[in-house]
Scaffold this motif. Structure first.
Motif, PDB file in Angstrom:
ATOM      1  N   LEU A 118      49.717  52.449  48.288  1.00 51.72           N
ATOM      2  CA  LEU A 118      50.553  51.439  48.941  1.00 51.72           C
ATOM      3  C   LEU A 118      51.780  52.075  49.603  1.00 51.72           C
ATOM      4  O   LEU A 118      52.166  51.709  50.716  1.00 51.72           O
ATOM      5  CB  LEU A 118      50.986  50.393  47.901  1.00 51.72           C
ATOM      6  CG  LEU A 118      51.948  49.312  48.370  1.00 51.72           C
ATOM      7  CD1 LEU A 118      51.340  48.487  49.498  1.00 51.72           C
ATOM      8  CD2 LEU A 118      52.352  48.409  47.196  1.00 51.72           C
ATOM      9  N   LEU A 140      52.598  41.710  50.527  1.00 55.40           N
ATOM     10  CA  LEU A 140      51.246  42.122  50.139  1.00 55.40           C
ATOM     11  C   LEU A 140      50.316  40.917  50.275  1.00 55.40           C
ATOM     12  O   LEU A 140      50.569  39.860  49.663  1.00 55.40           O
ATOM     13  CB  LEU A 140      51.223  42.649  48.704  1.00 55.40           C
ATOM     14  CG  LEU A 140      52.187  43.793  48.380  1.00 55.40           C
ATOM     15  CD1 LEU A 140      51.864  44.364  46.997  1.00 55.40           C
ATOM     16  CD2 LEU A 140      52.144  44.883  49.434  1.00 55.40           C
ATOM     17  N   ASP A 143      48.916  38.688  47.383  1.00 60.29           N
ATOM     18  CA  ASP A 143      49.776  37.771  46.624  1.00 60.29           C
ATOM     19  C   ASP A 143      50.123  36.546  47.442  1.00 60.29           C
ATOM     20  O   ASP A 143      50.688  36.664  48.528  1.00 60.29           O
ATOM     21  CB  ASP A 143      51.090  38.471  46.253  1.00 60.29           C
ATOM     22  CG  ASP A 143      50.903  39.504  45.163  1.00 60.29           C
ATOM     23  OD1 ASP A 143      50.472  39.130  44.071  1.00 60.29           O
ATOM     24  OD2 ASP A 143      51.186  40.685  45.424  1.00 60.29           O
ATOM     25  N   ALA A 178      49.219  45.823  35.074  1.00 59.42           N
ATOM     26  CA  ALA A 178      48.641  45.621  36.415  1.00 59.42           C
ATOM     27  C   ALA A 178      49.711  45.650  37.505  1.00 59.42           C
ATOM     28  O   ALA A 178      49.388  45.522  38.683  1.00 59.42           O
ATOM     29  CB  ALA A 178      47.893  44.292  36.461  1.00 59.42           C
ATOM     30  N   TYR A 179      50.979  45.834  37.121  1.00 58.51           N
ATOM     31  CA  TYR A 179      52.073  45.597  38.067  1.00 58.51           C
ATOM     32  C   TYR A 179      53.124  46.704  38.055  1.00 58.51           C
ATOM     33  O   TYR A 179      53.193  47.516  37.131  1.00 58.51           O
ATOM     34  CB  TYR A 179      52.787  44.284  37.698  1.00 58.51           C
ATOM     35  CG  TYR A 179      51.888  43.084  37.713  1.00 58.51           C
ATOM     36  CD1 TYR A 179      51.512  42.506  38.922  1.00 58.51           C
ATOM     37  CD2 TYR A 179      51.409  42.540  36.529  1.00 58.51           C
ATOM     38  CE1 TYR A 179      50.678  41.400  38.951  1.00 58.51           C
ATOM     39  CE2 TYR A 179      50.570  41.427  36.541  1.00 58.51           C
ATOM     40  CZ  TYR A 179      50.212  40.863  37.756  1.00 58.51           C
ATOM     41  OH  TYR A 179      49.384  39.782  37.777  1.00 58.51           O
ATOM     42  N   GLY A 180      54.001  46.638  39.088  1.00 58.90           N
ATOM     43  CA  GLY A 180      55.258  47.347  39.029  1.00 58.90           C
ATOM     44  C   GLY A 180      56.196  46.499  38.183  1.00 58.90           C
ATOM     45  O   GLY A 180      56.269  45.284  38.371  1.00 58.90           O
ATOM     46  N   GLU A 201      55.657  51.805  37.672  1.00 58.30           N
ATOM     47  CA  GLU A 201      54.373  51.267  38.130  1.00 58.30           C
ATOM     48  C   GLU A 201      53.354  51.288  36.999  1.00 58.30           C
ATOM     49  O   GLU A 201      53.125  52.313  36.367  1.00 58.30           O
ATOM     50  CB  GLU A 201      53.865  52.080  39.328  1.00 58.30           C
ATOM     51  CG  GLU A 201      52.558  51.595  39.943  1.00 58.30           C
ATOM     52  CD  GLU A 201      52.668  50.246  40.670  1.00 58.30           C
ATOM     53  OE1 GLU A 201      53.798  49.787  40.924  1.00 58.30           O
ATOM     54  OE2 GLU A 201      51.614  49.666  40.985  1.00 58.30           O
ATOM     55  N   LYS A 202      52.775  50.135  36.740  1.00 53.09           N
ATOM     56  CA  LYS A 202      51.673  49.966  35.797  1.00 53.09           C
ATOM     57  C   LYS A 202      51.917  50.645  34.437  1.00 53.09           C
ATOM     58  O   LYS A 202      51.163  51.528  34.015  1.00 53.09           O
ATOM     59  CB  LYS A 202      50.369  50.460  36.434  1.00 53.09           C
ATOM     60  CG  LYS A 202      50.039  49.696  37.725  1.00 53.09           C
ATOM     61  CD  LYS A 202      48.662  49.949  38.254  1.00 53.09           C
ATOM     62  CE  LYS A 202      48.288  48.987  39.373  1.00 53.09           C
ATOM     63  NZ  LYS A 202      49.048  49.031  40.596  1.00 53.09           N
ATOM     64  N   ALA A 214      56.608  42.917  39.730  1.00 58.93           N
ATOM     65  CA  ALA A 214      56.756  42.784  41.185  1.00 58.93           C
ATOM     66  C   ALA A 214      55.646  41.905  41.738  1.00 58.93           C
ATOM     67  O   ALA A 214      54.476  42.102  41.429  1.00 58.93           O
ATOM     68  CB  ALA A 214      56.715  44.161  41.841  1.00 58.93           C
ATOM     69  N   ALA A 215      56.040  40.948  42.585  1.00 59.69           N
ATOM     70  CA  ALA A 215      55.083  39.944  43.068  1.00 59.69           C
ATOM     71  C   ALA A 215      54.694  40.106  44.536  1.00 59.69           C
ATOM     72  O   ALA A 215      54.321  39.148  45.182  1.00 59.69           O
ATOM     73  CB  ALA A 215      55.657  38.549  42.852  1.00 59.69           C
ATOM     74  N   GLY A 216      54.788  41.300  45.068  1.00 60.94           N
ATOM     75  CA  GLY A 216      54.255  41.505  46.412  1.00 60.94           C
ATOM     76  C   GLY A 216      55.124  41.014  47.554  1.00 60.94           C
ATOM     77  O   GLY A 216      54.640  40.812  48.667  1.00 60.94           O
ATOM     78  N   TYR A 218      58.823  42.155  49.324  1.00 55.78           N
ATOM     79  CA  TYR A 218      59.849  43.191  49.299  1.00 55.78           C
ATOM     80  C   TYR A 218      60.719  43.046  50.546  1.00 55.78           C
ATOM     81  O   TYR A 218      60.191  42.843  51.646  1.00 55.78           O
ATOM     82  CB  TYR A 218      59.221  44.587  49.351  1.00 55.78           C
ATOM     83  CG  TYR A 218      58.164  44.869  48.295  1.00 55.78           C
ATOM     84  CD1 TYR A 218      58.446  45.678  47.203  1.00 55.78           C
ATOM     85  CD2 TYR A 218      56.875  44.362  48.408  1.00 55.78           C
ATOM     86  CE1 TYR A 218      57.472  45.967  46.242  1.00 55.78           C
ATOM     87  CE2 TYR A 218      55.900  44.637  47.459  1.00 55.78           C
ATOM     88  CZ  TYR A 218      56.204  45.435  46.380  1.00 55.78           C
ATOM     89  OH  TYR A 218      55.238  45.712  45.445  1.00 55.78           O
ATOM     90  N   GLN A 240      53.170  55.687  45.455  1.00 56.69           N
ATOM     91  CA  GLN A 240      53.495  54.328  45.021  1.00 56.69           C
ATOM     92  C   GLN A 240      54.819  53.853  45.627  1.00 56.69           C
ATOM     93  O   GLN A 240      55.836  54.553  45.546  1.00 56.69           O
ATOM     94  CB  GLN A 240      53.589  54.266  43.493  1.00 56.69           C
ATOM     95  CG  GLN A 240      52.287  54.562  42.775  1.00 56.69           C
ATOM     96  CD  GLN A 240      51.233  53.465  42.969  1.00 56.69           C
ATOM     97  OE1 GLN A 240      51.532  52.380  43.499  1.00 56.69           O
ATOM     98  NE2 GLN A 240      50.011  53.735  42.548  1.00 56.69           N
ATOM     99  N   ARG A 264      51.955  31.779  41.585  1.00 55.45           N
ATOM    100  CA  ARG A 264      51.505  32.974  42.285  1.00 55.45           C
ATOM    101  C   ARG A 264      49.993  33.047  42.140  1.00 55.45           C
ATOM    102  O   ARG A 264      49.462  32.930  41.042  1.00 55.45           O
ATOM    103  CB  ARG A 264      52.129  34.225  41.686  1.00 55.45           C
ATOM    104  CG  ARG A 264      51.476  35.511  42.231  1.00 55.45           C
ATOM    105  CD  ARG A 264      51.918  36.715  41.447  1.00 55.45           C
ATOM    106  NE  ARG A 264      51.170  37.890  41.858  1.00 55.45           N
ATOM    107  CZ  ARG A 264      50.122  38.364  41.203  1.00 55.45           C
ATOM    108  NH1 ARG A 264      49.658  37.760  40.125  1.00 55.45           N
ATOM    109  NH2 ARG A 264      49.509  39.457  41.637  1.00 55.45           N
TER     110      ARG A 264
HETATM  111  C1  G1P Z   1      50.731  46.438  43.879  1.00 56.27           C
HETATM  112  C2  G1P Z   1      52.038  47.163  43.538  1.00 56.27           C
HETATM  113  C3  G1P Z   1      52.608  46.610  42.230  1.00 56.27           C
HETATM  114  C4  G1P Z   1      52.786  45.102  42.349  1.00 56.27           C
HETATM  115  C5  G1P Z   1      51.453  44.440  42.719  1.00 56.27           C
HETATM  116  C6  G1P Z   1      51.651  42.952  42.971  1.00 56.27           C
HETATM  117  O1  G1P Z   1      49.770  46.807  42.920  1.00 56.27           O
HETATM  118  O2  G1P Z   1      51.795  48.556  43.431  1.00 56.27           O
HETATM  119  O3  G1P Z   1      53.854  47.225  41.965  1.00 56.27           O
HETATM  120  O4  G1P Z   1      53.264  44.576  41.132  1.00 56.27           O
HETATM  121  O5  G1P Z   1      50.897  45.029  43.905  1.00 56.27           O
HETATM  122  O6  G1P Z   1      50.447  42.327  43.267  1.00 56.27           O
HETATM  123  P1  G1P Z   1      48.188  46.592  43.170  1.00 56.27           P
HETATM  124  O7  G1P Z   1      47.903  45.157  42.872  1.00 56.27           O
HETATM  125  O8  G1P Z   1      47.920  46.936  44.606  1.00 56.27           O
HETATM  126  O9  G1P Z   1      47.506  47.530  42.210  1.00 56.27           O
END
Ligand code: G1P
Length: 310
Positions: A118, A140, A143, A178-180, A201-202, A214-216, A218, A240, A264
């Motif tokens: 990303l 993103l 999301d 699964a997230y930041g 991250e994760k 983090a919900a996508g 920024y 990342q 979400r």
């Molecule tokens: C990405 C970001 C992550 C964020 C997430 C939200 O992860 O790297 O920090 O919390 O989107 O959907 P991915 O879902 O692409 O693994």
């Protein structure tokens, strides 16, 4: 929860939508159709995100795509023949739907040649910015953050504190991997605006600094591009975005989050995508009643609304 309509506070002109992923979780469909074009009822997820960006004041959308995903750009181009056919047939409502995406905002695509993460995808968007753009929004397309309006709330926070502002939502600890995830501290009394002291991250649930993920969405200071050049591969061996933001924080840049208390939907996997489709269909007058009856019957649930049992 809704977001209050206030005066125009946009802090960016360009919205970046990273859409270069292979869509492996949607194979085999994504052999031929980009994940971002899969319809939520009848509208691709990427159009919903573009609409959100335009509503928040974006003038330009930079789509980061990959070789083989040319249909994404085509979706935002005018389709003269189709439009002409709809005009001739008097299909004005359909015509408006077809014209909606191309008319939202200016769309430019940049290519991410290889799937390096990303952070790497966002870095490709820098070439599309004007020299005077000091910040940029990133959305993103996996999301859906509902109700729309969190970008306005984030713009207000950036106007107050400067720096970068992200969107957080509170997840069960078991799901943080699964997230930041943010390391946060109170900012100024508003419980939905927090100062970010770090980001990872994760993380494993036991190591996570909080359950704010983090919900996508920024709103990033342009300094993020230098940070993206400075970091090395992180989680999953990829560049990342989270690591670049962590570097900005370490360098003293202000970073805050707006905590989103609404819905979400995660369009990145078939389960989340289906929920979003059902949610949107239940909001559409032409589908809601029939779908509701069918769902209740399928689930073997009495419709309390009509049975008088409530
Ligand atoms: C990405 C970001 C992550 C964020 C997430 C939200 O992860 O790297 O920090 O919390 O989107 O959907 P991915 O879902 O692409 O693994």
């Amino acid at each position: 929860m809704g977001y209050p309509a206030t005066e125009f506070v946009r802090q960016f002109r360009t919205a970046v939508v990273p859409a270069a992923g292979l869509g492996t979780r949607f194979l085999p469909a994504t052999k031929a159709v980009p994940k971002e074009l899969l319809p939520i009822v009848d509208t691709p997820g990427v159009e919903l995100v573009a609409q959100e960006a335009a509503a928040a004041g974006a003038e330009r959308l930079v789509l980061v795509t990959a070789p083989g995903k040319e249909s994404l750009a085509a979706y935002f181009a005018e389709s003269r023949e189709l439009e002409q056919t709809l005009v001739e047939r008097g299909k004005t409502a359909l015509l408006a739907k077809v014209r909606h995406a191309p008319n939202l905002l200016t769309v430019r695509t940049v290519l991410q040649q290889r799937p390096l993460g990303l952070g790497h995808a966002v870095l490709q968007a820098e070439q599309a910015l004007d020299p005077d753009e000091i910040s940029v929004a990133v959305l993103l397309p996996d999301d859906l953050v509902l109700p729309c309006g969190v970008l306005d709330a984030m713009s207000r926070v950036r106007r107050r504190y400067g720096g970068s502002v992200l969107c957080a939502f509170d997840v069960p600890r078991a799901e943080v991997g699964a997230y930041g995830v943010f390391d946060v501290a109170p900012a100024d009394g508003d419980p939905n605006v927090l100062r970010v002291n770090g980001m990872v991250e994760k993380p494993a649930p036991a190591d996570a600094p909080s359950t704010y993920a983090a919900a996508g969405r920024y709103l990033l200071d342009r300094a993020v591009f230098d940070a993206l050049r400075a970091i090395g591969p992180g989680a999953g061996g990829e560049l990342q975005l989270t690591d670049a933001i962590a570097l900005l924080i370490a360098q003293g840049h202000p970073v805050h989050v707006v905590v989103h208390r609404g819905t979400r939907h995660d369009l990145g996997n078939p389960g989340g995508y289906l929920r979003a489709a059902v949610d949107f269909a239940l909001n559409r007058t032409e589908y809601a009643a029939g779908l509701r009856v069918w769902l209740l019957d399928r689930l073997g649930v009495d419709d309390v609304r009509h049975s008088g049992a409530a």
